[in-house]
Design a protein around this motif. Structure first.
Motif, PDB file in Angstrom:
ATOM      1  N   UNK A   1       0.760  -1.222   0.031  1.00 26.44           N
ATOM      2  CA  UNK A   1       0.113  -0.097   0.040  1.00 26.44           C
ATOM      3  C   UNK A   1       0.764   1.289   0.089  1.00 26.44           C
ATOM      4  N   UNK A   2       0.212   2.344  -0.366  1.00 25.99           N
ATOM      5  CA  UNK A   2       1.020   3.678  -0.363  1.00 25.99           C
ATOM      6  C   UNK A   2      -0.176   4.693   0.123  1.00 25.99           C
ATOM      7  N   UNK A   3       0.414   5.611   0.962  1.00 31.77           N
ATOM      8  CA  UNK A   3      -0.308   6.866   1.535  1.00 31.77           C
ATOM      9  C   UNK A   3      -0.088   8.106   0.593  1.00 31.77           C
ATOM     10  N   UNK A   4       0.536   8.017  -0.607  1.00 32.31           N
ATOM     11  CA  UNK A   4       0.725   9.030  -1.382  1.00 32.31           C
ATOM     12  C   UNK A   4      -0.280   9.034  -2.602  1.00 32.31           C
ATOM     13  N   UNK A   5      -0.678  10.163  -2.921  1.00 32.60           N
ATOM     14  CA  UNK A   5      -1.728  10.186  -3.926  1.00 32.60           C
ATOM     15  C   UNK A   5      -0.861  10.049  -5.370  1.00 32.60           C
ATOM     16  N   UNK A   6       0.549  10.221  -5.573  1.00 31.10           N
ATOM     17  CA  UNK A   6       1.303   9.973  -6.697  1.00 31.10           C
ATOM     18  C   UNK A   6       1.544   8.703  -6.944  1.00 31.10           C
ATOM     19  N   UNK A   7       1.352   7.849  -7.970  1.00 29.94           N
ATOM     20  CA  UNK A   7       1.763   6.454  -8.471  1.00 29.94           C
ATOM     21  C   UNK A   7       3.220   6.203  -8.163  1.00 29.94           C
ATOM     22  N   UNK A   8       3.437   5.148  -7.637  1.00 31.33           N
ATOM     23  CA  UNK A   8       4.656   4.417  -7.750  1.00 31.33           C
ATOM     24  C   UNK A   8       4.645   3.159  -8.154  1.00 31.33           C
ATOM     25  N   UNK A   9       5.808   2.826  -8.825  1.00 35.40           N
ATOM     26  CA  UNK A   9       5.913   1.265  -9.313  1.00 35.40           C
ATOM     27  C   UNK A   9       6.587   0.624  -8.268  1.00 35.40           C
ATOM     28  N   UNK A  10       5.876  -0.643  -8.024  1.00 32.82           N
ATOM     29  CA  UNK A  10       6.385  -1.500  -7.053  1.00 32.82           C
ATOM     30  C   UNK A  10       6.236  -2.796  -7.500  1.00 32.82           C
ATOM     31  N   UNK A  11       7.520  -3.750  -7.113  1.00 30.50           N
ATOM     32  CA  UNK A  11       7.613  -5.140  -7.449  1.00 30.50           C
ATOM     33  C   UNK A  11       7.607  -6.016  -6.220  1.00 30.50           C
ATOM     34  N   UNK A  12       6.811  -6.884  -5.962  1.00 23.44           N
ATOM     35  CA  UNK A  12       6.541  -7.833  -4.709  1.00 23.44           C
ATOM     36  C   UNK A  12       6.766  -9.220  -5.191  1.00 23.44           C
ATOM     37  N   UNK A  13       7.237 -10.149  -4.325  1.00 22.61           N
ATOM     38  CA  UNK A  13       7.106 -11.575  -4.500  1.00 22.61           C
ATOM     39  C   UNK A  13       7.005 -12.202  -3.126  1.00 22.61           C
ATOM     40  N   UNK A  14       6.208 -13.561  -2.992  1.00 18.11           N
ATOM     41  CA  UNK A  14       5.790 -14.181  -1.940  1.00 18.11           C
ATOM     42  C   UNK A  14       6.006 -15.623  -2.222  1.00 18.11           C
ATOM     43  N   UNK A  15       6.502 -16.322  -1.135  1.00 10.51           N
ATOM     44  CA  UNK A  15       6.395 -17.988  -1.511  1.00 10.51           C
ATOM     45  C   UNK A  15       7.450 -18.613  -0.549  1.00 10.51           C
ATOM     46  N   UNK A  16       7.604 -19.748  -0.767  1.00 12.02           N
ATOM     47  CA  UNK A  16       8.322 -20.838   0.392  1.00 12.02           C
ATOM     48  C   UNK A  16       9.800 -20.282   0.458  1.00 12.02           C
ATOM     49  N   UNK A  17      10.373 -20.214   1.431  1.00 13.33           N
ATOM     50  CA  UNK A  17      11.965 -20.191   1.652  1.00 13.33           C
ATOM     51  C   UNK A  17      12.662 -21.190   0.707  1.00 13.33           C
ATOM     52  N   UNK A  18      13.369 -20.754  -0.126  1.00  9.91           N
ATOM     53  CA  UNK A  18      14.216 -21.792  -0.811  1.00  9.91           C
ATOM     54  C   UNK A  18      15.041 -22.477   0.042  1.00  9.91           C
ATOM     55  N   UNK A  19      15.213 -24.031  -0.456  1.00  8.94           N
ATOM     56  CA  UNK A  19      15.940 -24.817   0.482  1.00  8.94           C
ATOM     57  C   UNK A  19      17.611 -24.348   0.120  1.00  8.94           C
ATOM     58  N   UNK A  20      18.018 -23.983   1.285  1.00  8.14           N
ATOM     59  CA  UNK A  20      19.393 -23.625   1.249  1.00  8.14           C
ATOM     60  C   UNK A  20      20.388 -24.535   1.080  1.00  8.14           C
ATOM     61  N   UNK A  21      20.481 -25.868   1.448  1.00  8.58           N
ATOM     62  CA  UNK A  21      21.188 -26.720   1.000  1.00  8.58           C
ATOM     63  C   UNK A  21      21.264 -27.364  -0.391  1.00  8.58           C
ATOM     64  N   UNK A  22      19.967 -27.052  -1.027  1.00  9.27           N
ATOM     65  CA  UNK A  22      19.944 -27.540  -2.516  1.00  9.27           C
ATOM     66  C   UNK A  22      20.476 -26.180  -3.194  1.00  9.27           C
ATOM     67  N   UNK A  23      20.280 -25.159  -2.720  1.00  9.25           N
ATOM     68  CA  UNK A  23      21.017 -23.765  -3.200  1.00  9.25           C
ATOM     69  C   UNK A  23      22.451 -23.952  -3.163  1.00  9.25           C
ATOM     70  N   UNK A  24      23.078 -24.192  -2.327  1.00  4.58           N
ATOM     71  CA  UNK A  24      24.318 -24.454  -1.964  1.00  4.58           C
ATOM     72  C   UNK A  24      25.036 -25.102  -2.895  1.00  4.58           C
ATOM     73  N   UNK A  25      24.375 -26.319  -2.906  1.00 12.14           N
ATOM     74  CA  UNK A  25      25.177 -27.914  -3.911  1.00 12.14           C
ATOM     75  C   UNK A  25      25.040 -27.315  -5.367  1.00 12.14           C
ATOM     76  N   UNK A  26      24.119 -26.623  -5.718  1.00 10.63           N
ATOM     77  CA  UNK A  26      23.890 -26.183  -7.103  1.00 10.63           C
ATOM     78  C   UNK A  26      24.849 -24.894  -7.477  1.00 10.63           C
TER      79      UNK A  26
END
Length: 168
Positions: free
Chosen positions: A113-138
Motif C-alpha cells: 500500500x501507499x499513502x501518497x496520491x502520486x503513483x509509484x511502481x512496485x514489485x513484490x514476491x511471496x512464497x516458500x523459503x528456498x532450500x538452502x542446502x539444495x541452493x548451495x550444492x547447485x
C-alpha cells in the motif's frame, strides 16, 4: 596443436555447463515464489497471493522493491488463510525482504500500500523459503565448473605461448 584444440573445447564445455547450471539454480531458487508488480497510490494496492502448505514449507518469505521510494509512504501486510494479519510494517528502504512462519496451510497474501496520491511502481514476491542446502550444492557445482574451465583455458593459453617461443 590438436591436443590444444581438444582442451579448448573441453574447457569451453565446462564453462557452458557452469553457466547452464547457474540458470537452473535460479529456477530452483524461485520455484513456488509468486511475483507481481504494478503501480500503487492511495487508491490502488498490489495484492499477490500464494498457496503454502505448512508441512512442506514451515517458513515463507516475501520481498518488496519500490522504484520511487519515499520514506513513511509505503506499507506491507501479510494476511494468512484465516484472514489474520500476521505482518504489518512500514517500509523504510527501497527494498525489503523478510521471512514469516507458515502456521496454517492455505492462501497467503502480500498487500503493498501507499499513502501518497502520486503513483509509484512496485514489485513484490511471496512464497516458500528456498532450500538452502539444495541452493548451495547447485551454486557450488556451477562455480566449480566455471573456475575449472577458465583456469584450464588460462593454462592452455600459457602452454601455447611457451611453445610458440620455443619454435621461433
Amino acid at each position: 596443436m590438436q591436443k590444444t584444440g581438444l582442451f579448448i573445447v573441453i574447457f569451453g564445455i565446462l564453462i557452458s555447463a557452469g553457466l547452464g547450471i547457474s540458470v537452473i539454480e535460479n529456477q530452483i531458487t524461485l520455484e513456488g515464489i509468486v511475483q507481481g508488480n504494478g503501480k500503487v497510490n492511495t487508491e490502488q494496492v498490489i495484492t499477490i497471493s500464494v498457496n503454502l502448505d505448512k508441512e512442506k514449507t514451515p517458513v515463507g518469505i516475501f520481498a518488496v522493491q519500490i522504484m520511487d521510494f519515499k520514506e513513511n509512504t509505503f506499507s506491507v501486510k501479510i494476511i494468512d488463510p484465516s484472514d489474520t494479519e500476521i505482518i504489518s510494517k512500514r517500509i523504510d528502504t527501497d527494498t525489503v525482504e523478510q521471512e514469516f512462519k507458515v502456521l496454517n496451510s492455505g492462501n497467503y497474501e502480500l498487500i503493498i500500500q501507499s499513502s501518497d496520491y502520486k503513483e509509484s511502481y512496485v514489485a513484490g514476491a511471496i512464497g516458500p523459503l528456498p532450500d538452502a542446502d539444495k541452493k548451495l550444492i547447485i551454486a557450488s557445482s556451477s562455480t566449480l565448473c566455471i573456475v575449472i574451465g577458465m583456469g584450464g583455458l588460462g593454462i592452455v593459453a600459457i602452454y601455447e605461448i611457451k611453445n610458440k617461443r620455443k619454435s621461433v
